[in-house]
Motif scaffolding. Structure first.
Motif, PDB file in Angstrom:
ATOM      1  N   LEU A  78      -3.375   0.932  60.629  1.00 39.96           N
ATOM      2  CA  LEU A  78      -3.832   2.309  60.687  1.00 39.96           C
ATOM      3  C   LEU A  78      -4.696   2.497  61.938  1.00 39.96           C
ATOM      4  CD1 LEU A  78      -4.942   2.895  56.969  1.00 39.96           C
ATOM      5  CD2 LEU A  78      -2.659   3.081  57.980  1.00 39.96           C
ATOM      6  N   TYR A  79      -4.854   3.746  62.359  1.00 34.88           N
ATOM      7  CA  TYR A  79      -5.760   4.037  63.464  1.00 34.88           C
ATOM      8  C   TYR A  79      -7.165   3.562  63.103  1.00 34.88           C
ATOM      9  CZ  TYR A  79      -2.480   6.998  66.047  1.00 34.88           C
ATOM     10  OH  TYR A  79      -1.419   7.458  66.785  1.00 34.88           O
ATOM     11  N   GLY A  94     -10.911  17.677  65.088  1.00 29.38           N
ATOM     12  CA  GLY A  94      -9.997  16.575  64.830  1.00 29.38           C
ATOM     13  C   GLY A  94      -8.979  16.380  65.935  1.00 29.38           C
ATOM     14  N   TRP A  95      -8.131  15.338  65.757  1.00 32.60           N
ATOM     15  CA  TRP A  95      -7.092  14.969  66.719  1.00 32.60           C
ATOM     16  C   TRP A  95      -5.719  15.332  66.160  1.00 32.60           C
ATOM     17  CZ3 TRP A  95      -8.930  14.154  71.284  1.00 32.60           C
ATOM     18  CH2 TRP A  95     -10.172  13.540  71.452  1.00 32.60           C
ATOM     19  N   ARG A 110      -2.705  16.525  61.422  1.00 32.93           N
ATOM     20  CA  ARG A 110      -3.913  15.895  61.959  1.00 32.93           C
ATOM     21  C   ARG A 110      -3.851  14.375  61.823  1.00 32.93           C
ATOM     22  NH1 ARG A 110     -10.058  17.934  60.492  1.00 32.93           N
ATOM     23  NH2 ARG A 110     -11.212  16.131  61.280  1.00 32.93           N
ATOM     24  N   VAL A 111      -4.339  13.678  62.835  1.00 26.68           N
ATOM     25  CA  VAL A 111      -4.257  12.223  62.910  1.00 26.68           C
ATOM     26  C   VAL A 111      -5.659  11.635  62.743  1.00 26.68           C
ATOM     27  CG1 VAL A 111      -3.679  10.260  64.388  1.00 26.68           C
ATOM     28  CG2 VAL A 111      -2.246  12.319  64.423  1.00 26.68           C
ATOM     29  N   ASN A 112      -5.772  10.648  61.843  1.00 23.76           N
ATOM     30  CA  ASN A 112      -7.059   9.949  61.675  1.00 23.76           C
ATOM     31  C   ASN A 112      -6.804   8.549  61.154  1.00 23.76           C
ATOM     32  OD1 ASN A 112      -6.467  10.361  58.929  1.00 23.76           O
ATOM     33  ND2 ASN A 112      -8.595  10.801  58.409  1.00 23.76           N
ATOM     34  N   VAL A 124       0.868   7.000  73.070  1.00 24.24           N
ATOM     35  CA  VAL A 124       0.802   8.238  72.300  1.00 24.24           C
ATOM     36  C   VAL A 124      -0.324   9.091  72.867  1.00 24.24           C
ATOM     37  CG1 VAL A 124      -0.799   7.374  70.542  1.00 24.24           C
ATOM     38  CG2 VAL A 124       0.780   9.221  69.970  1.00 24.24           C
ATOM     39  N   GLN A 125      -0.144  10.395  72.822  1.00 26.68           N
ATOM     40  CA  GLN A 125      -1.139  11.352  73.316  1.00 26.68           C
ATOM     41  C   GLN A 125      -1.673  12.145  72.133  1.00 26.68           C
ATOM     42  OE1 GLN A 125      -1.535  11.762  76.842  1.00 26.68           O
ATOM     43  NE2 GLN A 125      -3.274  13.139  76.580  1.00 26.68           N
ATOM     44  N   LEU A 126      -3.001  12.277  72.043  1.00 21.41           N
ATOM     45  CA  LEU A 126      -3.622  13.069  70.989  1.00 21.41           C
ATOM     46  C   LEU A 126      -4.429  14.199  71.620  1.00 21.41           C
ATOM     47  CD1 LEU A 126      -4.861  10.316  68.496  1.00 21.41           C
ATOM     48  CD2 LEU A 126      -2.754  11.671  68.400  1.00 21.41           C
TER      49      LEU A 126
END
Length: 355
Positions: A78-79, A94-95, A110-112, A124-126
């Motif tokens: 996971l991130y 958020g990202w 949303r990415v976390n 990857v680009q956020l």
């Protein structure tokens, strides 16, 4: 006689030139004598080169306050530790994987740290998003922290005085299925902390899943369900009793103290019998074993001001109680409330509490 001199070239490179005493004309620089010059590597290329890992992923960030340098992540995990930028008078939203989803605060995109790292060509680009404090307050987010204990495969439940602590695994599966299919956002603990400070936006449709004690039934029955639905969860572990490695990438280990899950002199937990120094020493042992501090859970839910002092002294930012309630902006970080899950609680009952 040959005389040598080092001359700085563009970009900080050095060329070595030679002259003879009779002729002062410089010789051909060594860099031009057959060497092949390559363009300088980009920050992403340097990060991936140094990582030397086919599963490495370089994450780049775009937006106000975004880190200038890429961050190394791994595609089998996971991130981890995504940055939470901070700016006066603004709330970080958020990202997101695209500029469009960032502008819309699309919580489903949303990415976390609840998400597995997925990259293309190891990159990857956020995209970051911001909102006003007024917008954040208007969201009126109230974050439930679910508290589970033991699990049973018996629909009729377990007998004995701990009967209420046992969740029937069929109910647990239905509850996790509801959370997974209903678009809930799964905050990480650092996100919850920033949300309490008013620095980070969390969607109202958010939930945190926790288990107390790391009972064997958690490993045998519950973790396969967590894996099936790919839901971030936290296991509060009593490290004097067990120190199992994380059973899944979706399970975070956090402290339920090292050896304070016992009664003290007055019959209540050691957490409200010991001094702040004793509490801090125990929690330092637990934190060293787990490799993280950040948040702990009070044994039996017992705590007082001395307990809070010991928790903070050991470097823990947050502590979870067993008091009913929801986490909001401004909640006491050392007295986080919970939504307790008891035996017989169906998915419909859960929906009534968390939506």
């Amino acid at each position: 006689m040959i005389i040598c001199a080092v001359v700085l070239l563009g970009g900080g490179a050095a060329g070595v030139f030679a002259w003879t005493a009779a002729a002062r004309e410089p010789a051909v620089p060594r860099a031009e004598a057959g060497a092949i010059e390559h363009p300088p590597l980009s920050p992403v290329q340097r990060l991936l080169r140094d990582a030397d890992d086919p599963l490495a992923c370089a994450v780049s960030f775009t937006g106000d306050g975004a880190p200038a340098e890429p961050m190394l992540q791994h595609q089998d995990a996971l991130y981890q530790d995504l940055p939470i930028p901070s700016q006066d008078g603004r709330v970080f939203g958020g990202w997101y994987p695209t500029a469009e989803s960032a502008a819309a605060f699309d919580q489903t995109a949303r990415v976390n740290g609840a998400d597995a790292v997925v990259c293309q060509d190891q990159q990857v680009q956020l995209y970051g998003a911001w909102m006003t404090p007024e917008q954040n307050v208007a969201e009126n987010a109230q974050i439930p922290i679910l508290m589970y204990h033991q699990f049973t495969a018996k629909p009729e439940g377990e007998s004995g005085w701990l009967r209420g602590n046992y969740a029937y695994i069929g109910d647990f599966d239905a509850q996790m299925s509801h959370i997974a299919s209903s678009g809930f956002y799964m905050p990480t603990w650092d996100e919850l902390s920033a949300f309490i400070d008013g620095r980070l936006y969390l969607p109202a449709h958010s939930v945190i899943i926790t288990d107390d004690d790391a009972d064997q039934s958690w490993f045998d029955l519950a973790v396969p369900v967590i894996d099936k639905y790919k839901l971030l969860s936290t296991s509060f572990m009593i490290t004097a009793y067990r120190q199992d490695p994380p059973p899944s990438i979706y399970v975070q280990r956090r402290s339920h103290t090292h050896d304070m899950h016992q009664a003290g002199d007055n019959g209540k937990g050691r957490m409200v019998n010991w001094t702040a120094d004793q509490i801090a020493a125990d929690l330092n042992t637990s934190g060293d074993i787990l490799g993280v501090r950040q948040v702990m859970a009070y044994p039996y839910g017992h705590y007082n001001d001395t307990a809070k002092q010991g928790v903070a002294q050991a470097g823990y930012e947050m502590a979870r109680t067993i008091e009913p309630g929801l986490v909001t902006i401004g909640t006491d970080k050392l007295a986080l409330p919970v939504v307790r899950i008891d035996y017989g609680m169906t998915v419909d009952a859960l929906i009534k509490r968390i939506g």
